[in-house]
Design a protein around this motif. Structure first.
Motif, PDB file in Angstrom:
ATOM      1  N   PHE A 207       0.911  -1.278  -0.003  1.00 23.29           N
ATOM      2  CA  PHE A 207      -0.017   0.219  -0.039  1.00 23.29           C
ATOM      3  C   PHE A 207       0.967   1.426   0.124  1.00 23.29           C
ATOM      4  O   PHE A 207       0.612   2.339  -0.816  1.00 23.29           O
ATOM      5  CB  PHE A 207      -0.946   0.260   1.227  1.00 23.29           C
ATOM      6  N   ARG A 208       1.945   1.306   0.833  1.00 21.76           N
ATOM      7  CA  ARG A 208       2.690   2.412   1.140  1.00 21.76           C
ATOM      8  C   ARG A 208       3.331   2.690  -0.304  1.00 21.76           C
ATOM      9  O   ARG A 208       3.506   3.775  -0.894  1.00 21.76           O
ATOM     10  CB  ARG A 208       3.682   2.220   2.076  1.00 21.76           C
ATOM     11  N   GLU A 209       3.906   1.465  -1.294  1.00 20.44           N
ATOM     12  CA  GLU A 209       4.575   1.816  -2.209  1.00 20.44           C
ATOM     13  C   GLU A 209       3.740   2.137  -3.271  1.00 20.44           C
ATOM     14  O   GLU A 209       4.089   3.108  -4.336  1.00 20.44           O
ATOM     15  CB  GLU A 209       5.083   0.299  -2.735  1.00 20.44           C
ATOM     16  N   ALA A 210       2.553   1.727  -3.337  1.00 21.56           N
ATOM     17  CA  ALA A 210       1.399   2.439  -4.350  1.00 21.56           C
ATOM     18  C   ALA A 210       1.283   4.028  -4.034  1.00 21.56           C
ATOM     19  O   ALA A 210       1.206   4.656  -4.798  1.00 21.56           O
ATOM     20  CB  ALA A 210       0.246   1.687  -4.505  1.00 21.56           C
ATOM     21  N   CYS A 211       1.104   4.403  -2.795  1.00 19.66           N
ATOM     22  CA  CYS A 211       1.077   5.481  -2.552  1.00 19.66           C
ATOM     23  C   CYS A 211       2.104   6.417  -2.798  1.00 19.66           C
ATOM     24  O   CYS A 211       2.000   7.837  -3.372  1.00 19.66           O
ATOM     25  CB  CYS A 211       0.487   5.857  -1.002  1.00 19.66           C
ATOM     26  N   LYS A 212       3.273   6.207  -2.746  1.00 17.16           N
ATOM     27  CA  LYS A 212       4.482   6.713  -3.059  1.00 17.16           C
ATOM     28  C   LYS A 212       4.355   7.239  -4.467  1.00 17.16           C
ATOM     29  O   LYS A 212       4.895   8.224  -5.077  1.00 17.16           O
ATOM     30  CB  LYS A 212       5.855   5.927  -2.588  1.00 17.16           C
ATOM     31  N   GLU A 213       4.098   5.945  -5.362  1.00 11.20           N
ATOM     32  CA  GLU A 213       4.083   6.233  -6.726  1.00 11.20           C
ATOM     33  C   GLU A 213       3.185   7.077  -7.437  1.00 11.20           C
ATOM     34  O   GLU A 213       3.499   7.791  -8.272  1.00 11.20           O
ATOM     35  CB  GLU A 213       3.717   4.692  -7.494  1.00 11.20           C
ATOM     36  N   TYR A 214       1.900   7.065  -6.670  1.00 12.27           N
ATOM     37  CA  TYR A 214       0.861   7.866  -7.231  1.00 12.27           C
ATOM     38  C   TYR A 214       0.599   9.318  -6.418  1.00 12.27           C
ATOM     39  O   TYR A 214      -0.271   9.984  -6.427  1.00 12.27           O
ATOM     40  CB  TYR A 214      -0.568   7.174  -6.900  1.00 12.27           C
ATOM     41  N   GLY A 215       1.697   9.527  -5.322  1.00 10.25           N
ATOM     42  CA  GLY A 215       1.671  10.573  -4.647  1.00 10.25           C
ATOM     43  C   GLY A 215       0.424  10.805  -3.871  1.00 10.25           C
ATOM     44  O   GLY A 215      -0.128  12.200  -3.577  1.00 10.25           O
ATOM     45  N   CYS A 216      -0.026   9.899  -3.139  1.00  7.85           N
ATOM     46  CA  CYS A 216      -1.313   9.934  -2.163  1.00  7.85           C
ATOM     47  C   CYS A 216      -0.822   9.508  -0.668  1.00  7.85           C
ATOM     48  O   CYS A 216       0.335   9.188  -0.454  1.00  7.85           O
ATOM     49  CB  CYS A 216      -2.467   9.105  -2.708  1.00  7.85           C
ATOM     50  N   ARG A 217      -1.857   9.739   0.347  1.00  5.74           N
ATOM     51  CA  ARG A 217      -1.645   9.239   1.519  1.00  5.74           C
ATOM     52  C   ARG A 217      -2.401   8.078   1.970  1.00  5.74           C
ATOM     53  O   ARG A 217      -3.602   7.925   1.513  1.00  5.74           O
ATOM     54  CB  ARG A 217      -1.857  10.496   2.405  1.00  5.74           C
ATOM     55  N   LEU A 218      -1.929   7.480   3.127  1.00 10.12           N
ATOM     56  CA  LEU A 218      -2.570   6.355   3.613  1.00 10.12           C
ATOM     57  C   LEU A 218      -2.911   6.829   5.070  1.00 10.12           C
ATOM     58  O   LEU A 218      -2.092   7.101   5.829  1.00 10.12           O
ATOM     59  CB  LEU A 218      -1.546   5.182   3.882  1.00 10.12           C
ATOM     60  N   LEU A 219      -4.261   7.067   5.067  1.00 13.00           N
ATOM     61  CA  LEU A 219      -4.836   7.731   6.120  1.00 13.00           C
ATOM     62  C   LEU A 219      -5.472   6.782   7.516  1.00 13.00           C
ATOM     63  O   LEU A 219      -5.257   7.471   8.657  1.00 13.00           O
ATOM     64  CB  LEU A 219      -6.129   8.737   5.737  1.00 13.00           C
ATOM     65  N   GLY A 220      -5.807   5.808   7.208  1.00  7.87           N
ATOM     66  CA  GLY A 220      -6.400   5.066   8.315  1.00  7.87           C
ATOM     67  C   GLY A 220      -7.423   3.681   7.665  1.00  7.87           C
ATOM     68  O   GLY A 220      -6.968   3.242   6.550  1.00  7.87           O
ATOM     69  N   GLY A 221      -8.187   3.360   8.582  1.00  8.66           N
ATOM     70  CA  GLY A 221      -8.984   1.862   8.273  1.00  8.66           C
ATOM     71  C   GLY A 221      -9.310   1.371   9.366  1.00  8.66           C
ATOM     72  O   GLY A 221      -9.733   1.963  10.442  1.00  8.66           O
ATOM     73  N   ASP A 222      -9.618  -0.013   9.271  1.00  7.23           N
ATOM     74  CA  ASP A 222     -10.081  -0.691  10.312  1.00  7.23           C
ATOM     75  C   ASP A 222      -9.575  -2.096  10.108  1.00  7.23           C
ATOM     76  O   ASP A 222      -9.247  -2.588   9.146  1.00  7.23           O
ATOM     77  CB  ASP A 222     -11.786  -0.748  10.281  1.00  7.23           C
ATOM     78  N   THR A 223     -10.016  -2.928  11.174  1.00  9.09           N
ATOM     79  CA  THR A 223      -9.489  -4.312  11.344  1.00  9.09           C
ATOM     80  C   THR A 223     -10.607  -5.447  11.651  1.00  9.09           C
ATOM     81  O   THR A 223     -11.366  -4.852  12.270  1.00  9.09           O
ATOM     82  CB  THR A 223      -8.314  -4.497  12.219  1.00  9.09           C
ATOM     83  N   ASN A 224     -10.732  -6.458  11.021  1.00 12.98           N
ATOM     84  CA  ASN A 224     -11.478  -7.714  11.277  1.00 12.98           C
ATOM     85  C   ASN A 224     -11.076  -8.965  11.060  1.00 12.98           C
ATOM     86  O   ASN A 224     -10.010  -8.937  10.670  1.00 12.98           O
ATOM     87  CB  ASN A 224     -12.962  -7.217  10.432  1.00 12.98           C
ATOM     88  N   LYS A 225     -11.840  -9.953  11.665  1.00 12.60           N
ATOM     89  CA  LYS A 225     -11.549 -11.158  11.495  1.00 12.60           C
ATOM     90  C   LYS A 225     -12.510 -11.869  10.316  1.00 12.60           C
ATOM     91  O   LYS A 225     -13.438 -11.671  10.436  1.00 12.60           O
ATOM     92  CB  LYS A 225     -11.509 -11.998  12.666  1.00 12.60           C
ATOM     93  N   SER A 226     -11.857 -12.518   9.592  1.00 13.95           N
ATOM     94  CA  SER A 226     -12.659 -13.326   8.366  1.00 13.95           C
ATOM     95  C   SER A 226     -11.949 -14.586   7.973  1.00 13.95           C
ATOM     96  O   SER A 226     -10.720 -14.869   7.920  1.00 13.95           O
ATOM     97  CB  SER A 226     -12.807 -12.425   7.340  1.00 13.95           C
ATOM     98  N   SER A 227     -12.696 -15.533   7.995  1.00 12.17           N
ATOM     99  CA  SER A 227     -12.236 -16.880   7.261  1.00 12.17           C
ATOM    100  C   SER A 227     -11.815 -16.787   5.981  1.00 12.17           C
ATOM    101  O   SER A 227     -10.812 -17.428   5.301  1.00 12.17           O
ATOM    102  CB  SER A 227     -13.335 -17.858   7.533  1.00 12.17           C
ATOM    103  N   ASP A 228     -12.431 -15.876   5.131  1.00 11.33           N
ATOM    104  CA  ASP A 228     -11.788 -15.463   3.761  1.00 11.33           C
ATOM    105  C   ASP A 228     -11.456 -13.998   3.623  1.00 11.33           C
ATOM    106  O   ASP A 228     -12.266 -13.295   3.497  1.00 11.33           O
ATOM    107  CB  ASP A 228     -13.139 -15.655   2.664  1.00 11.33           C
ATOM    108  N   PRO A 229     -10.075 -13.935   3.771  1.00 10.36           N
ATOM    109  CA  PRO A 229      -9.418 -12.539   3.915  1.00 10.36           C
ATOM    110  C   PRO A 229      -9.874 -11.560   2.655  1.00 10.36           C
ATOM    111  O   PRO A 229     -10.074 -12.065   1.858  1.00 10.36           O
ATOM    112  CB  PRO A 229      -7.850 -13.071   3.820  1.00 10.36           C
ATOM    113  N   TRP A 230     -10.145 -10.388   3.160  1.00 12.74           N
ATOM    114  CA  TRP A 230     -10.683  -9.570   2.293  1.00 12.74           C
ATOM    115  C   TRP A 230     -10.022  -7.942   2.605  1.00 12.74           C
ATOM    116  O   TRP A 230      -9.512  -7.702   3.648  1.00 12.74           O
ATOM    117  CB  TRP A 230     -12.076  -8.978   2.269  1.00 12.74           C
ATOM    118  N   ILE A 231     -10.055  -7.130   1.669  1.00  9.39           N
ATOM    119  CA  ILE A 231      -9.578  -5.652   1.893  1.00  9.39           C
ATOM    120  C   ILE A 231     -10.616  -4.754   1.014  1.00  9.39           C
ATOM    121  O   ILE A 231     -11.349  -5.152  -0.004  1.00  9.39           O
ATOM    122  CB  ILE A 231      -8.303  -5.466   0.882  1.00  9.39           C
ATOM    123  N   THR A 232     -11.087  -3.722   1.601  1.00  6.71           N
ATOM    124  CA  THR A 232     -12.013  -2.596   1.332  1.00  6.71           C
ATOM    125  C   THR A 232     -11.070  -1.433   1.439  1.00  6.71           C
ATOM    126  O   THR A 232     -10.534  -0.926   2.291  1.00  6.71           O
ATOM    127  CB  THR A 232     -13.259  -2.611   2.130  1.00  6.71           C
TER     128      THR A 232
END
Length: 326
Positions: free
Chosen positions: A108-133
């Motif tokens: 995520f950091r590498e993508a933000c560096k390439e596109y000049g954007c920021r990683l601001l926050g998020g949330d964490t959860n448990k899941s048997s089928d891992p996902w990303i939003t």
């Protein structure tokens, strides 16, 4: 080393988030983040992914993260917005380790560096089928951000980006694709041209419609034509990887299908007022953005796509059903 608690996970992720900038009050780890608007028009988007479906055999977790953030940034760019910041929520299983989380957020950091954007926050959860939003926010000076349903008869159809590698994965399968180094190289980390957002914003009054290519080029073309109540008549194909021509041994049907039935190329399809097509494409050239004029918008009621006067079969990637013919 396994993660023993959510607090431990959050502390690990916080290391990768951007600190507050001048004028901002809320820091990483707070209930929300605040930002100072960079323009009068704010755009936002959200995408959800199954990590398993995004993880091609040759993609590391860092590559998966890079590709996922690229997809969300592409949505913003296609509407004339410069990606500014992203909030990321993850759901992981008990089998995940600290090292896996580190690799994911490094991506995520590498993508933000390439596109000049920021990683601001998020949330964490448990899941048997891992996902990303991923939720993204961008800023635009566009007076009229182009909708997907705004194509008008007479408009010129421009497609940016290169196509073909993902089509081999979709049509010929992972085993075949894994033996082709060029396919692995082009699909490992798809990239976007952020400067395209500035061009779209500058010409927003004459870019009548736009949509990024994430679920297959044929589906993007069809969606724009169908929702605009017009037809797209194509007389050429967009840019493709030169290796595709060798792979298909010059067979035009093979080339056409692998260009049209891929996905995640993250180019942009644009319907542009013909009076401004030369100025617009000159801007693309100046920024080094690959593009091709592929056809014209014509009046009709079917909302179909034609290639050399023949109806184009439409496929799309459906998150529930997989590859689906419309």
């Amino acid at each position: 080393m396994k993660i023993t608690s959510e607090d431990e996970l959050i502390k690990l992720i916080l290391k990768y988030l951007d600190k507050e900038e001048f004028g901002e009050r809320l820091s990483p780890g707070d209930d929300a983040r605040d930002i100072i608007p960079r323009s009068l028009r704010i755009m936002f988007t959200i995408d959800g992914y199954s990590i398993e479906s995004a993880r091609l055999p040759w993609r590391s977790l860092r590559d998966v993260a890079f590709s996922i953030l690229t997809g969300s940034a592409s949505d913003l760019v296609s509407k004339g917005a410069i990606p500014y910041g992203f909030m990321i929520s993850i759901g992981i299983s008990r089998q995940w380790t600290k090292d896996m989380i580190i690799k994911l957020y490094e991506g995520f950091r590498e993508a933000c560096k390439e596109y000049g954007c920021r990683l601001l926050g998020g949330d964490t959860n448990k899941s048997s089928d891992p996902w990303i939003t991923v939720a993204g926010i961008g800023f635009s000076t566009a007076a009229h951000p182009p909708r997907r349903d705004g194509a008008r008869p007479g408009d010129i159809i421009v497609v940016t980006g290169y196509y073909g590698a993902m089509g081999i994965i979709a049509l010929d399968g992972i085993d075949t694709a894994s033996r082709l180094d060029w396919v692995k190289e082009y699909t490992k980390r798809p990239r976007i041209h952020v400067h395209l957002a500035n061009i779209i914003a500058s010409y927003s009054k004459v870019v009548h419609a736009s949509m990024d290519v994430s679920d297959g080029l044929s589906y993007t073309l069809y969606t724009m034509a169908h929702e605009s109540n017009v037809c797209f008549r194509l007389n050429d194909l967009p840019m493709c990887h030169e290796e595709l021509k060798d792979y298909c041994k010059g067979d035009q049907k093979c080339i056409l299908e692998r260009i049209m039935y891929g996905g995640e190329e993250y180019g942009v399809v644009l319907a542009i007022d013909p009076k401004y097509i030369e100025k617009f494409t000159n801007e693309l050239k100046d920024y080094g953005i690959p593009y091709k004029i592929v056809g014209k918008v014509v009046k009709c009621e079917e909302g179909e796509v034609y290639y050399h006067n023949r109806p184009l079969t439409i496929y799309r990637w459906d998150q529930i059903r997989g590859w689906t013919q419309l």
